[in-house]
Design a protein around this motif. Sequence first.
Motif, PDB file in Angstrom:
ATOM      1  N   VAL A 164       0.809  -1.226   0.000  1.00  0.00           N
ATOM      2  CA  VAL A 164       0.000   0.000   0.000  1.00  0.00           C
ATOM      3  C   VAL A 164       0.839   1.271   0.000  1.00  0.00           C
ATOM      4  O   VAL A 164       0.489   2.253  -0.658  1.00  0.00           O
ATOM      5  CB  VAL A 164      -0.964   0.006   1.213  1.00  0.00           C
ATOM      6  CG1 VAL A 164      -1.827   1.240   1.185  1.00  0.00           C
ATOM      7  CG2 VAL A 164      -1.816  -1.255   1.195  1.00  0.00           C
ATOM      8  N   PRO A 190       3.592   2.384  -1.440  1.00  0.00           N
ATOM      9  CA  PRO A 190       3.967   3.056  -2.689  1.00  0.00           C
ATOM     10  C   PRO A 190       2.806   3.817  -3.321  1.00  0.00           C
ATOM     11  O   PRO A 190       2.994   4.920  -3.841  1.00  0.00           O
ATOM     12  CB  PRO A 190       4.417   1.907  -3.598  1.00  0.00           C
ATOM     13  CG  PRO A 190       4.777   0.811  -2.675  1.00  0.00           C
ATOM     14  CD  PRO A 190       3.876   0.946  -1.493  1.00  0.00           C
ATOM     15  N   SER A 191       1.590   3.254  -3.253  1.00  0.00           N
ATOM     16  CA  SER A 191       0.439   3.961  -3.813  1.00  0.00           C
ATOM     17  C   SER A 191       0.207   5.265  -3.061  1.00  0.00           C
ATOM     18  O   SER A 191      -0.126   6.293  -3.656  1.00  0.00           O
ATOM     19  CB  SER A 191      -0.818   3.097  -3.716  1.00  0.00           C
ATOM     20  OG  SER A 191      -0.631   1.902  -4.414  1.00  0.00           O
ATOM     21  N   PHE A 198       2.630   7.801  -4.085  1.00  0.00           N
ATOM     22  CA  PHE A 198       2.310   8.293  -5.415  1.00  0.00           C
ATOM     23  C   PHE A 198       1.208   9.354  -5.350  1.00  0.00           C
ATOM     24  O   PHE A 198       1.216  10.324  -6.088  1.00  0.00           O
ATOM     25  CB  PHE A 198       1.875   7.130  -6.308  1.00  0.00           C
ATOM     26  CG  PHE A 198       1.620   7.537  -7.730  1.00  0.00           C
ATOM     27  CD1 PHE A 198       2.678   7.753  -8.599  1.00  0.00           C
ATOM     28  CD2 PHE A 198       0.333   7.715  -8.190  1.00  0.00           C
ATOM     29  CE1 PHE A 198       2.458   8.151  -9.898  1.00  0.00           C
ATOM     30  CE2 PHE A 198       0.098   8.102  -9.497  1.00  0.00           C
ATOM     31  CZ  PHE A 198       1.162   8.318 -10.349  1.00  0.00           C
ATOM     32  N   PRO A 244       1.725  13.862  -3.763  1.00  0.00           N
ATOM     33  CA  PRO A 244       1.870  15.195  -4.364  1.00  0.00           C
ATOM     34  C   PRO A 244       0.627  15.686  -5.097  1.00  0.00           C
ATOM     35  O   PRO A 244       0.643  16.771  -5.640  1.00  0.00           O
ATOM     36  CB  PRO A 244       3.038  15.030  -5.358  1.00  0.00           C
ATOM     37  CG  PRO A 244       3.469  13.622  -5.283  1.00  0.00           C
ATOM     38  CD  PRO A 244       2.471  12.848  -4.512  1.00  0.00           C
ATOM     39  N   LEU A 245      -0.454  14.884  -5.121  1.00  0.00           N
ATOM     40  CA  LEU A 245      -1.679  15.322  -5.788  1.00  0.00           C
ATOM     41  C   LEU A 245      -2.213  16.572  -5.095  1.00  0.00           C
ATOM     42  O   LEU A 245      -2.390  16.569  -3.887  1.00  0.00           O
ATOM     43  CB  LEU A 245      -2.740  14.217  -5.712  1.00  0.00           C
ATOM     44  CG  LEU A 245      -4.139  14.605  -6.193  1.00  0.00           C
ATOM     45  CD1 LEU A 245      -4.197  14.613  -7.701  1.00  0.00           C
ATOM     46  CD2 LEU A 245      -5.186  13.655  -5.651  1.00  0.00           C
ATOM     47  N   PRO A 246      -2.445  17.655  -5.860  1.00  0.00           N
ATOM     48  CA  PRO A 246      -3.074  18.823  -5.243  1.00  0.00           C
ATOM     49  C   PRO A 246      -4.464  18.442  -4.760  1.00  0.00           C
ATOM     50  O   PRO A 246      -5.343  18.148  -5.579  1.00  0.00           O
ATOM     51  CB  PRO A 246      -3.142  19.847  -6.380  1.00  0.00           C
ATOM     52  CG  PRO A 246      -2.106  19.407  -7.359  1.00  0.00           C
ATOM     53  CD  PRO A 246      -2.081  17.914  -7.261  1.00  0.00           C
TER      54      PRO A 246
END
Lengths: 255, 254
Positions: free
Chosen positions: A95, A97-98, A101, A104-106
């Motif tokens: 989990v 790594p997801s 990922f 950094p999503l705004p």
Amino acid sequence: MNPALLMWRAASFLVAAGFVGLWQLVANLKLVSPVFLPGPDRAWASLVRGFTSGDLLAKTIGTLEHMAYGWLLASIVGIALGAMIGSSKAMRSYVAPSLEFLRPLPVSAIIPVAIALFGLTQGMALFVIAFGAIWPMLLATVHGFAAVEPRLYEVARSLHMSRLAVIFKIALPSASPDIISGMRLSLTVALILAVVCEILAGLDGLGYWVLLSARAFRSADLFAGVILLGAIGYVTAQAMSMVEQRLLRWRTSGH
Amino acid sequence: MSGERWKAAALPVALLVALEIGARASGIQSDALAPPSAVAVALAEAFADGSIIGATRDTLASAFAGLLLGGAVGLALGIALGIFQPFDRLMEVTIEALRPIPSIALLPIALIALGFGYRMEIVIVAFACVWPILILSRAAVRSIEPRLIEVSRALKLSPGDRVRKIIVPAALPRIFLAFRLAAGIALIVAVTVEIAINPIGLGASIMTAQQALRPDLMLAYLVWIGLIGYALNAGLVVAQKHLFGPAALAGEAR
């Protein structure tokens, strides 16, 4: 506090007062149109009027409520999920790594999705604020659990402690500094998202209030609202660092 | 290593497959969800007609302009505060009073002063970027080896030379880290301003897709915004490692 430090503090307040004076001067001389820039006197008068006869108090409470509900929900879910993921090596490698990922999503980009799901409602605001505020805590918890001194886990194994006991007696206390600094970061995120959701959905709160004031060109009310939002940011951050010091006292006093 | 990679990919792949099968099997019409294949098609279409490229350019241009503006102010103030202790102490209350104002709260002020468009967005992004860069560059300057400062004194460097030749090079790795964090903030604030009110860029496009009841296009924009955020951060991490070596990442505050 020693006298020299107190002196500097007083001087620092004087400098800040000087800036407010400068602001007053600029406003009085009408260097900037009063439509955009009211003097501090007018902003203050609007603040006092809002609290004595207007509904500024209700708006402030509205914003604080949005912030608090979302942040509390995010704290509970974030720490629980983080503990679940962090306490198992298999979960971590599947989990984590997801999560990295997604980090950094705004987070505000989730707002349209939330609007499509919930409409322009309180539920939408709650979801968005909780979604945005969960990341710092979730990642801090996962990381804090992963960074627990391995020998403590060995001790737990030789004592035949259950997994729950390991989480509550070893991992959570050991990860608490990480988690609490994540919670402090989340507070800022929660305030920003509360303001954005109020602006978008017209929810009762300071965010919508400052937008309405801007649309009606009531600049004094607008500045009063912005000052209040700054005050909320300041007070909540101070409160959080006080809680942090209290909760983590055992770490510095022990050992 | 490749085993770890498989494990990392397992969850997202499983989720995508489940979403696809679920959406196809139930066949429900939703305003919020779409099968991943439809999202991919929408993303490809948005690229084909160029709309997503223009929106990306608008968003990145505002974010970087704001980052440069806010970064320059924050860096200048941070270095000045780091060098002159009295100045730092005098400005403390002013800075602590301005810093907690949520950047988005300035939106209505910027709106009436500057109107819709790039300028208003750039100002808000700049305000948000000043603080992390100010705080981190101040700390970076303070943590410079004191002997270097002594050397600059012994060499009788002028203040300008001292900043240019000693302080900035010594503090550069941590200043770069500050810029990396601020770049992430700049992107977040730019997208947020666009979603809230400003009718340009990716944020406005994703809102338009939502209002047009195009969940596939909306999710395509969401995925794209996520990819940009990830690529920006990953690119800056690589640059940081390349420029300053792995040591630069070691002492980083999470």
